[in-house]
Design an enzyme around this catalytic site. Structure first.
Site, PDB file in Angstrom:
ATOM      1  N   SER A  10      21.044  45.213 -29.578  1.00 31.71           N
ATOM      2  CA  SER A  10      20.047  46.274 -29.369  1.00 31.71           C
ATOM      3  C   SER A  10      19.066  45.936 -28.266  1.00 31.71           C
ATOM      4  O   SER A  10      18.429  44.892 -28.302  1.00 31.71           O
ATOM      5  CB  SER A  10      19.196  46.459 -30.625  1.00 31.71           C
ATOM      6  OG  SER A  10      19.856  47.239 -31.551  1.00 31.71           O
ATOM      7  N   HIS A  43      23.529  51.890 -27.606  1.00 33.01           N
ATOM      8  CA  HIS A  43      24.721  51.082 -27.942  1.00 33.01           C
ATOM      9  C   HIS A  43      26.017  51.654 -27.364  1.00 33.01           C
ATOM     10  O   HIS A  43      27.062  51.533 -27.993  1.00 33.01           O
ATOM     11  CB  HIS A  43      24.905  51.027 -29.468  1.00 33.01           C
ATOM     12  CG  HIS A  43      24.112  49.970 -30.147  1.00 33.01           C
ATOM     13  ND1 HIS A  43      24.477  48.649 -30.142  1.00 33.01           N
ATOM     14  CD2 HIS A  43      22.971  50.025 -30.854  1.00 33.01           C
ATOM     15  CE1 HIS A  43      23.593  47.953 -30.826  1.00 33.01           C
ATOM     16  NE2 HIS A  43      22.662  48.767 -31.272  1.00 33.01           N
ATOM     17  N   HIS A  65      28.945  49.001 -35.532  1.00 38.07           N
ATOM     18  CA  HIS A  65      28.335  48.554 -36.778  1.00 38.07           C
ATOM     19  C   HIS A  65      29.048  49.181 -37.972  1.00 38.07           C
ATOM     20  O   HIS A  65      29.511  50.316 -37.907  1.00 38.07           O
ATOM     21  CB  HIS A  65      26.859  48.941 -36.823  1.00 38.07           C
ATOM     22  CG  HIS A  65      26.029  48.285 -35.762  1.00 38.07           C
ATOM     23  ND1 HIS A  65      25.917  48.801 -34.501  1.00 38.07           N
ATOM     24  CD2 HIS A  65      25.284  47.160 -35.789  1.00 38.07           C
ATOM     25  CE1 HIS A  65      25.134  48.013 -33.782  1.00 38.07           C
ATOM     26  NE2 HIS A  65      24.733  47.012 -34.530  1.00 38.07           N
ATOM     27  N   TYR A  67      27.611  50.279 -40.506  1.00 37.50           N
ATOM     28  CA  TYR A  67      26.850  51.431 -41.016  1.00 37.50           C
ATOM     29  C   TYR A  67      27.259  52.734 -40.340  1.00 37.50           C
ATOM     30  O   TYR A  67      26.895  53.812 -40.781  1.00 37.50           O
ATOM     31  CB  TYR A  67      25.336  51.206 -40.914  1.00 37.50           C
ATOM     32  CG  TYR A  67      24.777  50.953 -39.530  1.00 37.50           C
ATOM     33  CD1 TYR A  67      24.757  51.953 -38.563  1.00 37.50           C
ATOM     34  CD2 TYR A  67      24.240  49.709 -39.204  1.00 37.50           C
ATOM     35  CE1 TYR A  67      24.243  51.717 -37.301  1.00 37.50           C
ATOM     36  CE2 TYR A  67      23.725  49.460 -37.949  1.00 37.50           C
ATOM     37  CZ  TYR A  67      23.731  50.474 -37.002  1.00 37.50           C
ATOM     38  OH  TYR A  67      23.226  50.223 -35.765  1.00 37.50           O
ATOM     39  N   GLU A  68      28.014  52.621 -39.245  1.00 37.08           N
ATOM     40  CA  GLU A  68      28.512  53.839 -38.606  1.00 37.08           C
ATOM     41  C   GLU A  68      29.699  54.409 -39.378  1.00 37.08           C
ATOM     42  O   GLU A  68      30.182  55.494 -39.061  1.00 37.08           O
ATOM     43  CB  GLU A  68      28.894  53.547 -37.156  1.00 37.08           C
ATOM     44  CG  GLU A  68      27.659  53.193 -36.337  1.00 37.08           C
ATOM     45  CD  GLU A  68      27.996  52.694 -34.944  1.00 37.08           C
ATOM     46  OE1 GLU A  68      28.049  53.525 -34.040  1.00 37.08           O
ATOM     47  OE2 GLU A  68      28.213  51.490 -34.779  1.00 37.08           O
ATOM     48  N   ALA A  95      19.253  41.946 -32.192  1.00 38.97           N
ATOM     49  CA  ALA A  95      17.850  42.130 -32.521  1.00 38.97           C
ATOM     50  C   ALA A  95      17.731  41.882 -34.018  1.00 38.97           C
ATOM     51  O   ALA A  95      18.608  42.282 -34.782  1.00 38.97           O
ATOM     52  CB  ALA A  95      17.415  43.546 -32.184  1.00 38.97           C
ATOM     53  N   MET A 193      21.754  43.643 -38.851  1.00 35.66           N
ATOM     54  CA  MET A 193      22.878  44.447 -39.357  1.00 35.66           C
ATOM     55  C   MET A 193      24.167  44.179 -38.589  1.00 35.66           C
ATOM     56  O   MET A 193      25.044  45.041 -38.523  1.00 35.66           O
ATOM     57  CB  MET A 193      22.525  45.941 -39.273  1.00 35.66           C
ATOM     58  CG  MET A 193      21.234  46.310 -39.973  1.00 35.66           C
ATOM     59  SD  MET A 193      20.806  48.026 -39.699  1.00 35.66           S
ATOM     60  CE  MET A 193      19.087  48.023 -40.290  1.00 35.66           C
ATOM     61  N   SER A 194      24.296  42.994 -38.015  1.00 37.44           N
ATOM     62  CA  SER A 194      25.484  42.699 -37.203  1.00 37.44           C
ATOM     63  C   SER A 194      25.770  41.203 -37.238  1.00 37.44           C
ATOM     64  O   SER A 194      25.279  40.477 -38.089  1.00 37.44           O
ATOM     65  CB  SER A 194      25.252  43.152 -35.754  1.00 37.44           C
ATOM     66  OG  SER A 194      24.237  42.368 -35.152  1.00 37.44           O
ATOM     67  N   ASN A 217      10.686  42.346 -34.631  1.00 36.63           N
ATOM     68  CA  ASN A 217       9.664  42.829 -35.568  1.00 36.63           C
ATOM     69  C   ASN A 217       9.615  41.852 -36.731  1.00 36.63           C
ATOM     70  O   ASN A 217      10.564  41.104 -36.943  1.00 36.63           O
ATOM     71  CB  ASN A 217      10.053  44.225 -36.107  1.00 36.63           C
ATOM     72  CG  ASN A 217      11.437  44.213 -36.759  1.00 36.63           C
ATOM     73  OD1 ASN A 217      12.453  44.231 -36.077  1.00 36.63           O
ATOM     74  ND2 ASN A 217      11.464  44.157 -38.073  1.00 36.63           N
ATOM     75  N   HIS A 229      13.248  51.866 -35.126  1.00 43.70           N
ATOM     76  CA  HIS A 229      14.225  51.474 -34.100  1.00 43.70           C
ATOM     77  C   HIS A 229      13.535  51.448 -32.733  1.00 43.70           C
ATOM     78  O   HIS A 229      13.859  50.626 -31.877  1.00 43.70           O
ATOM     79  CB  HIS A 229      15.395  52.458 -34.100  1.00 43.70           C
ATOM     80  CG  HIS A 229      16.536  52.066 -33.199  1.00 43.70           C
ATOM     81  ND1 HIS A 229      17.135  50.826 -33.244  1.00 43.70           N
ATOM     82  CD2 HIS A 229      17.185  52.755 -32.216  1.00 43.70           C
ATOM     83  CE1 HIS A 229      18.105  50.767 -32.327  1.00 43.70           C
ATOM     84  NE2 HIS A 229      18.147  51.921 -31.691  1.00 43.70           N
TER      85      HIS A 229
HETATM   86  N1  HPA Z   1      16.047  44.491 -40.392  1.00 45.46           N
HETATM   87  C1  HPA Z   1      17.347  44.713 -40.131  1.00 45.46           C
HETATM   88  N2  HPA Z   1      17.826  44.814 -38.900  1.00 45.46           N
HETATM   89  C2  HPA Z   1      16.965  44.679 -37.884  1.00 45.46           C
HETATM   90  C3  HPA Z   1      15.593  44.446 -38.088  1.00 45.46           C
HETATM   91  C4  HPA Z   1      15.107  44.350 -39.422  1.00 45.46           C
HETATM   92  O1  HPA Z   1      13.905  44.155 -39.686  1.00 45.46           O
HETATM   93  N3  HPA Z   1      15.021  44.374 -36.847  1.00 45.46           N
HETATM   94  C5  HPA Z   1      16.027  44.524 -35.947  1.00 45.46           C
HETATM   95  N4  HPA Z   1      17.185  44.710 -36.561  1.00 45.46           N
END
Ligand code: HPA
Length: 255
Positions: A10, A43, A65, A67-68, A95, A193-194, A217, A229
């Site tokens: 990301s 992406h 991903h 989740y897609e 990320a 998530m990856s 974050n 996001h």
């Molecule tokens: N959680 C899950 N996936 C993420 C996060 C998060 O806080 N930040 C960036 N990708």
């Protein structure tokens, strides 16, 4: 023929536009029959064949991903194909949310190990014997030799490099504070998530793997701010120059 496959997470998709990347052929996943197509903003999925400091690489801009809606197996098809094209080294970036309180948004974190038990294994189903064995050792997913190279490159660039354990969760929703407390108790330093599924598929093929997270974050409940996001992309963008320098240096040191 690529020696190295680099997966851009990301907000890091801009790497392919950086001056150290001499671009060649580009192949959108949508042009490859049967390939999964990523649908997340920021992406757009494609292979970019390139040279970085003379080293032949295939850059995966955008990843797929689970989740897609793709299976774990489909989500690793681009990494497996890069391996079959000849890449013996896989550099993963992503990320991630920071769980360990010593992390700060904008930090780069070398992934030392991962927790993948919250997502299905990409190796589930009949084993593909041409790729690897049924029961794959996961003692050293992230190569100590490559990780040392990443540490050395960060030192030479005068960059702080944190280290930690990455947990892959299925998403697409961000975690709850209770889930983050659980992950913290389990020993995770960062969450995303990856990555873990791709690392597993690569180790199945005996590729050497290293991975770096950009902490975009603090995870839910660690900071007070709600997660978005947009925030992830903005922080990743502000770390982009450092991240790009590190990746270029790593590629030229292992190529
Ligand atoms: N959680 C899950 N996936 C993420 C996060 C998060 O806080 N930040 C960036 N990708």
């Amino acid at each position: 023929k690529p020696e190295i496959c680099a997966v851009l997470g990301s907000g890091l998709g801009g790497y392919a536009d950086s001056p150290s990347v001499v671009r060649g052929l580009e192949v959108p996943y949508s042009d490859i029959p049967g390939f999964p197509v990523s649908t997340t903003a920021g992406h757009d999925g494609k292979y970019i064949f390139a040279h970085v400091k003379g080293v032949p690489v295939v850059i995966m801009k955008g990843r797929v991903h689970m989740y897609e809606g793709y299976s774990a197996g489909d989500s690793v098809l681009p990494v497996r194909t890069a391996g079959l094209m000849g890449a013996r080294t896989l550099i993963l970036t992503n990320a991630a949310g920071g769980i360990n309180r010593s992390l700060r948004p904008g930090d780069l974190m070398l992934i030392r190990d991962h927790i993948s038990v919250f997502v299905p294994s990409p190796l589930r189903g009949a084993n593909i014997d041409e790729l690897g064995e049924r029961f794959t050792d996961m003692t050293h997913v992230y190569s100590e030799r490559l990780s040392d190279t990443v540490r050395k490159c960060a030192r030479e660039l005068n960059m702080t490099l944190k280290e930690g354990v990455y947990a892959q969760l299925p998403g697409p929703q961000y975690e709850t504070p209770a889930e983050i407390r659980m992950l913290s108790a389990l020993g995770a330093d960062a969450v995303g998530m990856s990555t873990a599924a791709e690392a597993i598929a690569a180790r199945h093929m005996k590729m050497d793997v290293c991975a770096v997270s950009c902490i975009t974050n603090m995870a839910a409940g660690i900071g007070n701010a709600p997660l978005s996001h947009e925030e992830v992309q903005i922080t990743a963008d502000s770390a982009r120059e450092r991240f790009e320098k590190l990746i270029t240096s790593v590629i030229s040191n292992i190529g």
